[in-house]
Design a protein around this motif. Structure first.
Motif, PDB file in Angstrom:
ATOM      1  N   PRO A  94      32.600  32.308  42.030  1.00  0.00           N
ATOM      2  CA  PRO A  94      33.447  33.509  41.909  1.00  0.00           C
ATOM      3  C   PRO A  94      34.828  33.290  42.522  1.00  0.00           C
ATOM      4  O   PRO A  94      35.825  33.799  41.997  1.00  0.00           O
ATOM      5  N   ASP A  95      34.888  32.513  43.613  1.00  0.00           N
ATOM      6  CA  ASP A  95      36.174  32.239  44.257  1.00  0.00           C
ATOM      7  C   ASP A  95      37.096  31.466  43.324  1.00  0.00           C
ATOM      8  O   ASP A  95      38.282  31.793  43.184  1.00  0.00           O
ATOM      9  N   TYR A  96      36.558  30.439  42.670  1.00  0.00           N
ATOM     10  CA  TYR A  96      37.388  29.666  41.740  1.00  0.00           C
ATOM     11  C   TYR A  96      37.894  30.551  40.613  1.00  0.00           C
ATOM     12  O   TYR A  96      39.076  30.495  40.233  1.00  0.00           O
ATOM     13  N   LEU A  97      37.014  31.366  40.030  1.00  0.00           N
ATOM     14  CA  LEU A  97      37.395  32.218  38.898  1.00  0.00           C
ATOM     15  C   LEU A  97      38.419  33.264  39.316  1.00  0.00           C
ATOM     16  O   LEU A  97      39.315  33.617  38.528  1.00  0.00           O
ATOM     17  N   ALA A  98      38.317  33.747  40.552  1.00  0.00           N
ATOM     18  CA  ALA A  98      39.296  34.725  41.035  1.00  0.00           C
ATOM     19  C   ALA A  98      40.681  34.085  41.146  1.00  0.00           C
ATOM     20  O   ALA A  98      41.706  34.738  40.910  1.00  0.00           O
TER      21      ALA A  98
END
Length: 293
Positions: free
Chosen positions: A170-174
């Motif tokens: 989720p961090d990468y996608l954010a």
């Protein structure tokens, strides 16, 4: 004086470990005890078996001759012992199992306790390699392999199959956005394998076919390393379902591009050389593991 099996076992252990201290650790003995056993063997044979320097040790010609014979003798003794024990119909003895790190951690280790409870007479020895190994050279009874098999000299038992999930944290996608199409992957940071380029052809339907040729910005030899990189937000990866399903369920990773999945599944197989004395241990382990996959 005749030589003893323990002296042969010590000699083989020293050769395979590469040093007296490493052999002593594996045999759960002292280094001085191993050294004395080796000296006794050389004295009985009237020949030097190893040349030792401060940096390494090498087999003499006599040592090479003895090593081949010693391995055969010890294997025959183990088989004879197993043959007698098999008459009780209780599988016993050592079973050496090798697998890639991710499979070992996610599919074998969680079930070791239950296996030992079911088969207390089997001594498991687990090793991990992310590349194919020589079973004889590595003294391995079973190797679990993922993907297509190439070596026709081995007996193989299909165990299961696994999907490949395209995932990111989720961090990468954010920070970088979510790819809406396979073509969008060109603009993202991808994580892949360093040793087999075929593993970087992801099972995604696109204009060029059903295998997308990923161009990783980060490469690693281990699927577990790739998993950790993905968890730490370093990019998008293709991970086997047995590695990534728990992370997806917990929200640590997000599955991407599902409509483009081609349906390809990786084969999971066990390979081994046919050995009637080991067959009961092997069949017990493989039948048990297959029920867990």
């Amino acid at each position: 004086m005749s030589i003893q099996s323990e002296e042969l076992r010590t000699f083989v252990a020293v050769v395979e470990a590469g040093s007296l201290s490493a052999a002593a650790e594996g045999l759960e003995q002292t280094t001085s005890g191993v050294s004395r056993a080796l000296s006794r063997l050389e004295e009985k044979l009237g020949a030097s078996l190893l040349t030792r320097t401060t940096r390494r040790m090498e087999l003499t010609e006599e040592g090479r001759v003895l090593l081949e014979q010693a391995r055969d003798i010890l294997a025959s003794m183990e088989q004879a012992e197993e043959a007698v024990r098999m008459r009780t119909q209780k599988p016993v003895g050592r079973l050496r199992v090798d697998a890639a790190v991710p499979f070992m951690l996610h599919c074998v280790v969680p079930h070791v306790g239950a296996f030992r409870e079911a088969y207390p007479g089997i001594e498991l020895e687990l090793t991990t390699n992310d590349r194919f190994i020589d079973l004889v050279e590595q003294r391995t009874d079973i190797a679990i392999r993922i993907g297509e098999l190439q070596d026709s000299t081995l007996h193989a038992k299909p165990l299961s199959s696994a999907r490949l999930n395209i995932v990111a944290s989720p961090d990468y996608l954010a920070r970088h956005g979510t790819p809406a199409s396979v073509e969008d992957l060109e603009r993202h940071r991808l994580i892949g394998f360093s040793h087999l380029e075929s593993l970087n052809h992801w099972p995604l339907l696109h204009a060029g076919g059903d295998r997308y040729p990923a161009r990783p910005g980060i490469r690693a030899s281990s699927g577990e390393t790739i998993r950790q990189l993905a968890l730490h937000g370093q990019g998008i990866a293709a991970l086997s379902s047995f590695v990534s399903d728990a992370d997806i369920a917990a929200g640590r990773l997000v599955k991407l591009l599902e409509p483009a999945y081609s349906g390809y599944r990786q084969k999971i197989s066990a390979v081994y050389y046919r050995n009637t004395q080991l067959s009961k241990r092997i069949s017990c382990f493989l039948d048990f593991l297959q029920c867990k996959l």
